[in-house]
Design a protein around this motif. Structure first.
Motif, PDB file in Angstrom:
ATOM      1  N   LEU A 653       9.823  88.421  58.774  1.00 53.27           N
ATOM      2  CA  LEU A 653       9.144  87.483  59.662  1.00 53.27           C
ATOM      3  C   LEU A 653       8.267  86.573  58.818  1.00 53.27           C
ATOM      4  O   LEU A 653       8.131  85.381  59.075  1.00 53.27           O
ATOM      5  CB  LEU A 653       8.284  88.272  60.649  1.00 53.27           C
ATOM      6  N   LEU A 654       7.719  87.172  57.787  1.00 50.54           N
ATOM      7  CA  LEU A 654       6.843  86.392  56.915  1.00 50.54           C
ATOM      8  C   LEU A 654       7.569  85.217  56.294  1.00 50.54           C
ATOM      9  O   LEU A 654       7.078  84.083  56.329  1.00 50.54           O
ATOM     10  CB  LEU A 654       6.293  87.282  55.798  1.00 50.54           C
ATOM     11  N   SER A 655       8.731  85.491  55.717  1.00 51.59           N
ATOM     12  CA  SER A 655       9.412  84.401  55.051  1.00 51.59           C
ATOM     13  C   SER A 655       9.804  83.339  56.068  1.00 51.59           C
ATOM     14  O   SER A 655       9.753  82.138  55.782  1.00 51.59           O
ATOM     15  CB  SER A 655      10.633  84.898  54.283  1.00 51.59           C
ATOM     16  N   LEU A 656      10.203  83.788  57.258  1.00 54.55           N
ATOM     17  CA  LEU A 656      10.534  82.819  58.302  1.00 54.55           C
ATOM     18  C   LEU A 656       9.334  81.933  58.559  1.00 54.55           C
ATOM     19  O   LEU A 656       9.414  80.710  58.591  1.00 54.55           O
ATOM     20  CB  LEU A 656      10.897  83.548  59.605  1.00 54.55           C
ATOM     21  N   TRP A 657       8.236  82.614  58.704  1.00 53.77           N
ATOM     22  CA  TRP A 657       7.020  81.893  59.075  1.00 53.77           C
ATOM     23  C   TRP A 657       6.581  80.962  57.951  1.00 53.77           C
ATOM     24  O   TRP A 657       6.321  79.792  58.168  1.00 53.77           O
ATOM     25  CB  TRP A 657       5.928  82.907  59.408  1.00 53.77           C
ATOM     26  N   SER A 658       6.510  81.522  56.739  1.00 53.56           N
ATOM     27  CA  SER A 658       6.006  80.679  55.662  1.00 53.56           C
ATOM     28  C   SER A 658       6.940  79.517  55.394  1.00 53.56           C
ATOM     29  O   SER A 658       6.500  78.412  55.065  1.00 53.56           O
ATOM     30  CB  SER A 658       5.752  81.487  54.399  1.00 53.56           C
ATOM     31  N   ASN A 659       8.218  79.732  55.580  1.00 58.98           N
ATOM     32  CA  ASN A 659       9.142  78.623  55.401  1.00 58.98           C
ATOM     33  C   ASN A 659       8.910  77.547  56.449  1.00 58.98           C
ATOM     34  O   ASN A 659       8.955  76.356  56.160  1.00 58.98           O
ATOM     35  CB  ASN A 659      10.590  79.117  55.481  1.00 58.98           C
ATOM     36  N   ARG A 660       8.663  78.030  57.643  1.00 54.57           N
ATOM     37  CA  ARG A 660       8.403  77.073  58.715  1.00 54.57           C
ATOM     38  C   ARG A 660       7.166  76.240  58.382  1.00 54.57           C
ATOM     39  O   ARG A 660       7.168  75.023  58.477  1.00 54.57           O
ATOM     40  CB  ARG A 660       8.174  77.802  60.036  1.00 54.57           C
TER      41      ARG A 660
END
Lengths: 706, 414
Positions: A653-660
């Motif tokens: 979820l983190l990578s999704l979020w940080s990418n966003r």
């Protein structure tokens, strides 16, 4: 409570006619001979005070007590009457002190016994008193200005204390009639004036004083309403100490005072310094300081009925001073005091003791049972206050512990950091007015709130919520970025900090990322750095609108922070070096142990959390392998998921979020020139600075925290 | 504020109430129902309130002393409706409040700060509900420190405060509108135990603040409305349980004189140098008042003879140690002179002058020659002042020591 009650304005009218020069016929021995020198010497004859001296010193004593307990908003106007009225001071606050009055009285001097009694009268003074009561005080003026259309709410009441030697009861009546008439006339005048106020209520206190041993020609009369505006009372008092006692009683009545006697004060004997005896000191203060006695039903302590004799005093026992501030938690009020006998040795010993910064706890004398501390004496800035400590059963009894409430089970709060934050945000008085650029008045308290707003824009409350605030290396940036404006040097320091972090990343230094709530080893090193950079960006972004220089710090950060594609590359490399990584992971652990993090219990910490705010979401501690926490509500709109890491197996979820966030952020700024011109996504930046930076030993992580 | 419930259990309370279509109720049943409602409300929403129950008819009895255990309170009894008529009745006693004599010992109003609610029976349930709304609604607020916030409940409930009934008759209430200033009301509908469990694990600003205040030994100033402030601090009881406590100051621009005006308190970063010192060894507080209080300024009071005698003795003591004590001698002499002039007590000046002259004649042979000069000079100056003539009796003018020179064979002796 009323600010503008009768006690707002007190006018003293003291008779200065020839008969006041008469002796009070109470002798004072002033020549007290010391034992060993008395042989053959006859002491000088005792002297006696005049009626005038008795009147003046008693009224000064009244004023002394009043000024001690009410240094503001209770005003005195002093008038002396003989062949005319001499007004000795005005209502202004600067005129309200004993020194001014004493100097003015000295200028008047004692009455002249040889003056023509026909020309002299107390009436001149009474007329002047009414006149002066119509004059507006600065407090009345201020209140009227403030209330605007409700200005009529500001009352104008007052009290006239007239000390004279009257001829008879009918003489007294004549004086009353005169005051009545004068009020009537002056109220008419005041009605047509902007700077005068009509008298709504006037309390006339006529004190007839006469030499000791003579018969009084005037009878006492309690308060009587002469008209809706005027009440009058007559006191017939012998001069000397009787007059002083009367005025002492009056000042207590007029200003709602009560008396407390401190008993058992240990004090060294003057003659025999090695022995000590116990002394009593009587203090006056507002009667509210005794309100607890009424509550607990100790009416014998409470001074009896309101109108009762004012001789009553509550006795409290001195307790040997302790320096425990806990008592103050139960403080429900602090009242200014005035010693009854200000110059006596016991009084001045007690007051000096308190003025030197020490406190005295006071205990209720009880025949049996436990010790009850009900009051405390202590000074603040040269003023002594009687503090009321709640001694009865408290509503605060058995309070719940904060650990039982919301957030009570979280154990890794940044207690020390917030302590530091509080110390940085302490208050100090700014007595001189300051002005903003636009010329308007600057309110210091608003500045303080402003600063709180700036300093808390990004402030994670717990250690496991933050990476950057656990890193000594970030401190130079974090401490200045919250400022309203930055200097060139500040910007340079921020940039240095960023380069330093870049350096750490290049060297693959470990980061103090929290492993709480994660299974296994926690995030990989490159991911740790991404978390760190994201958090740092959040912090800097929160302040970019402060100034153009803040903007420059962000630009530098955006230019330097690792970029996702590059990270991907390194990730691949990283997997090949997994063994190596494991070793350094151990290093992280050791290093973490060394650090005195505030709470050793923090690892027990947070297993699941219901809510997570945005800041938290950015630095979720879950590794890609960790299971989704059961309660977690998805904060991310899935349709906006960037495509970057699609093929890389389970995506956190983190990578999704940080990418966003990264994608969103990249839209907000112009692409950095260096990146546009980069070769293989690499560009040499700020070469000169890098050289400079390279000279210094980079600080990795946070070495120690207090 | 602790609550005392006083219930009427006289015979009149057993009178029936007619409620349509139901079994017969007595007034006491209604009252019991209403009070149960009140206690239930307090047990859930007002947990920290202490309540006691007293019953009365012609006598009274304390049924339950102050407790927070509402189960023990939810016992029997009841209140009444009849106020009585004539002398000694509640109505009569309250109406004649201002004309009471010493012999009439009717206890109302109580001589301490209190509130008295009288519930008369009619529809008691409705009344209980009204009372709950009036006096026992929990006080919810938001504690803010910049962007850090926490929902809080304040207990006991801060009561509205009238600063000055005449100028500003509207009671001040704590701002519940949640502006940036201080506190605000929130709809916190979370309850039940499961929510409490979760709530315990969510970081809360109050806990952070409490912890830091405790560790640092500091207090935080909190603003409750325009010109209304208080302070937050950590309070621990004897069992080491501590909690965040708020004390309210009296509304006004300057609630604590030694802090100065609250609006003038600004951040230390605005000051040229840290007023707390680099090593935290200073403080800008307390502020000193412009004028000293009487006990701090050595005022002269001669109301008791001992006051006057002490002042004269001081002069005499110093007079005997001349010339060493010349400075203190003249200081004390001038203090006495000033007071005597202000009080118009010129006889004293003359008396002290005589005394100094006598001292002059009593000087031992070994005395320094300067002693005699200073004594007769002082006596002469006092005598002049005692004439009251403006030339010698000016208040601000001090008697200064006679300038003498015994260093050599000077011939300029006076």
């Amino acid at each position: 409570m009323k600010i503008f009650s009768e006690s707002h304005k007190t006018v003293f009218v003291v008779d200065h006619c020839p008969y006041m020069a008469e002796s009070c016929r109470q002798h004072v021995e002033f020549d007290m001979l010391v034992k060993n020198r008395t042989q053959g010497i006859i002491p000088l004859a005792p002297i006696s005070k005049s009626l005038w001296t008795c009147s003046v010193e008693s009224s000064m004593e009244y004023c002394r007590i009043m000024y001690d307990i009410f240094p503001f908003k209770k005003l005195v106007n002093f008038i002396v009457s003989d062949s005319g009225a001499h007004v000795l001071n005005s209502w202004t606050q600067e005129d309200q002190n004993l020194q001014e009055l004493m100097a003015a009285l000295a200028a008047v001097g004692p009455p002249n016994p040889r003056a023509d009694p026909e020309c002299c009268s107390i009436l001149h003074g009474l007329v002047a008193a009414v006149e002066t009561l119509c004059k507006i005080t600065e407090y009345q003026h201020e209140a009227r200005t403030l209330l605007m259309e409700n200005a009529e709410r500001v009352g104008n009441r007052g009290r006239i204390i007239c000390i004279t030697n009257a001829k008879s009861d009918s003489h007294v009546r004549m004086l009353e009639d005169c005051v009545q008439e004068t009020i009537h006339e002056h109220n008419k005048l005041a009605a047509n004036s902007d700077h005068l106020m009509q008298i709504q209520k006037c309390e006339l206190v006529l004190i007839h004083t006469y030499p000791v041993g003579e018969d009084s020609l005037v009878s006492d009369r309690s308060k009587k309403e002469l008209s809706p505006v005027l009440t009058s009372e007559v006191h017939s008092v012998r001069a000397g100490r009787h007059l002083a006692t009367k005025l002492n009683i009056l000042v207590q009545q007029h200003f709602d005072l009560a008396s407390t006697t401190i008993t058992n004060i240990p004090m060294k004997e003057e003659q025999h310094a090695n022995t000590s005896a116990n002394y009593d000191v009587e203090l006056l203060h507002h009667k509210d300081a005794h309100v607890d006695f009424l509550k607990s039903g100790d009416s014998h302590l409470g001074g009896g009925s309101r109108e009762g004799p004012f001789k009553e005093t509550i006795t409290l026992k001195w307790c040997t001073p302790r320096t425990n501030n806990i008592e103050l938690h139960y403080c429900t009020g602090a009242y200014r005091i005035s010693p009854v006998d200000v110059n006596s040795r016991p009084s001045s010993c007690l007051t000096n003791f308190l003025l030197n910064g020490r406190s005295v706890l006071l205990e209720q004398p009880r025949k049996s049972g436990s010790k009850v501390i009900s009051h405390m004496l202590s000074s603040h800035g040269g003023e002594i206050f009687l503090h009321v400590l709640s001694s009865s059963r408290s509503i605060l009894e058995d309070p719940p512990s904060i650990s039982e409430g919301c957030g009570g089970r979280v154990t890794d709060y940044r207690i020390t950091d917030f302590g530091e934050f509080m110390r940085e945000n302490r208050l100090t008085p700014f007595l001189d007015p300051r002005y903003k650029i636009d010329g308007s008045l600057e309110v210091p308290l608003e500045r303080a709130k402003d600063q709180l707003e700036k300093h808390t824009r990004y402030w994670p409350m717990i250690i496991s919520q933050t990476t950057i605030f656990n890193m000594q290396a970030v401190v130079p940036l974090a401490s200045v970025i919250v400022k309203e404006s930055l200097t060139e040097e500040d910007v340079l320091n921020c940039q240095k900090t960023i380069y330093n972090l870049v350096d750490m990343e290049r060297k693959n230094d470990p980061l103090p990322i929290s492993t709480v709530g994660t299974r296994g080893k926690g995030p990989k090193r490159d991911e740790q750095y991404r978390i760190m950079w994201n958090e740092l960006e959040t912090l800097v972004r929160a302040h970019i609108n402060n100034s153009e220089k803040h903007q420059r710090v962000l630009e530098c950060l955006m230019a330097c922070r690792s970029k996702p594609p590059e990270e991907e590359e390194r990730k691949k490399r990283g997997r090949k070096r997994e063994d190596k990584e494991d070793k350094s992971e151990k290093a992280v652990k050791d290093y973490e142990q060394e650090k005195s993090w505030q709470d050793s219990e923090r690892l027990k910490g947070i297993l699941e959390r219901g809510k997570e705010d945005l800041a938290e979401a950015e630095i979720i501690k879950d590794s890609p392998d960790s299971p989704e926490p059961p309660n977690k509500k998805p904060l991310v709109e899935m349709d906006e998921t960037p495509q970057v890491e699609k093929s890389k197996g389970p995506v956190s979820l983190l990578s999704l979020w940080s990418n966003r966030i990264n994608t969103a952020n990249s839209r907000k700024h112009q692409e950095f020139a260096g990146r546009l011109n980069s070769v293989n996504n690499r560009a040499e930046l700020y070469q000169h600075l890098k050289e400079e930076n390279g000279m210094e030993t980079p600080e990795n992580g946070k070495a120690s925290r207090q | 504020m602790p609550t005392v419930v006083v219930m009427d259990v006289s015979l009149s309370m057993t009178r029936p109430v007619s409620i349509e279509g139901s079994e017969e109720y007595q007034r006491k049943h209604l009252a019991a129902h209403g009070l149960t409602m009140l206690f239930e409300h307090m047990a859930t929403n007002y947990k920290l309130e202490f309540t006691a129950l007293v019953v009365f008819s012609s006598l009274w009895e304390l049924m339950v002393p102050f407790t927070r255990d509402y189960n023990t309170l939810q016992v029997v009894l009841v209140t009444d409706g009849c106020l009585g008529i004539g002398r000694g009745s509640l109505r009569h006693s309250l109406a004649t409040q201002n004309q009471r004599s010493e012999s009439n010992r009717f206890p109302l109003p109580f001589p301490f700060p209190s509130k008295l609610y009288i519930m008369c029976m009619a529809n008691l349930e409705e009344y209980s509900r009204k009372l709950i709304d009036l006096a026992y609604t929990p006080f919810h607020a938001v504690l803010k420190c910049g962007h850090l916030t926490a929902d809080v409940q304040v207990f006991p409930r801060p009561e509205p405060f009238v600063v000055d009934e005449e100028i500003d008759p509207i009671p001040k209430v704590i701002n519940t509108e949640g502006d940036e200033v201080g506190t605000g009301i929130t709809d916190d509908n979370e309850d039940e135990n499961s929510a409490n469990q979760i709530a315990g694990k969510i970081p809360n600003f109050c806990v952070l603040l409490h912890g830091s205040l405790k560790v640092e030994g500091m207090v935080a100033i909190v603003q409750l409305g325009p010109e209304w402030h208080g302070m937050l601090y950590s309070q621990a009881d004897s069992k080491k349980k501590s909690n965040l406590m708020m004390s309210l100051f009296e509304p006004g621009p300057e609630p604590l004189p030694w802090l100065g005006k609250m609006a003038q308190l600004g951040p230390i970063s605005d000051a040229k140098e840290n007023p707390y010192g680099e090593d935290d060894n200073k403080s800008p507080f307390p502020l000193q008042p412009k004028n000293k209080r009487s006990y701090a300024q050595n005022v002269t009071v001669w109301i008791k003879p001992s006051g006057l005698q002490t002042d004269v003795q001081k002069i005499l003591r110093n007079a005997r140690k001349l010339p060493e004590k010349t400075q203190t001698f003249y200081k004390e002499l001038n203090r006495l002179r000033k007071a005597a002039l202000a009080f118009g007590f010129l006889d004293l000046l003359k008396g002290v002058a005589d005394m100094l002259e006598r001292e002059c004649t009593l000087l031992p042979d070994t005395a320094h020659p300067d002693a005699a000069f200073q004594l007769s000079h002082a006596a002469q100056q006092l005598k002049l002042a005692s004439t009251g003539t403006s030339e010698y009796a000016a208040y601000d003018q001090n008697i200064t020591p006679l300038h003498t020179d015994f260093s050599g064979s000077s011939t300029e002796r006076i």
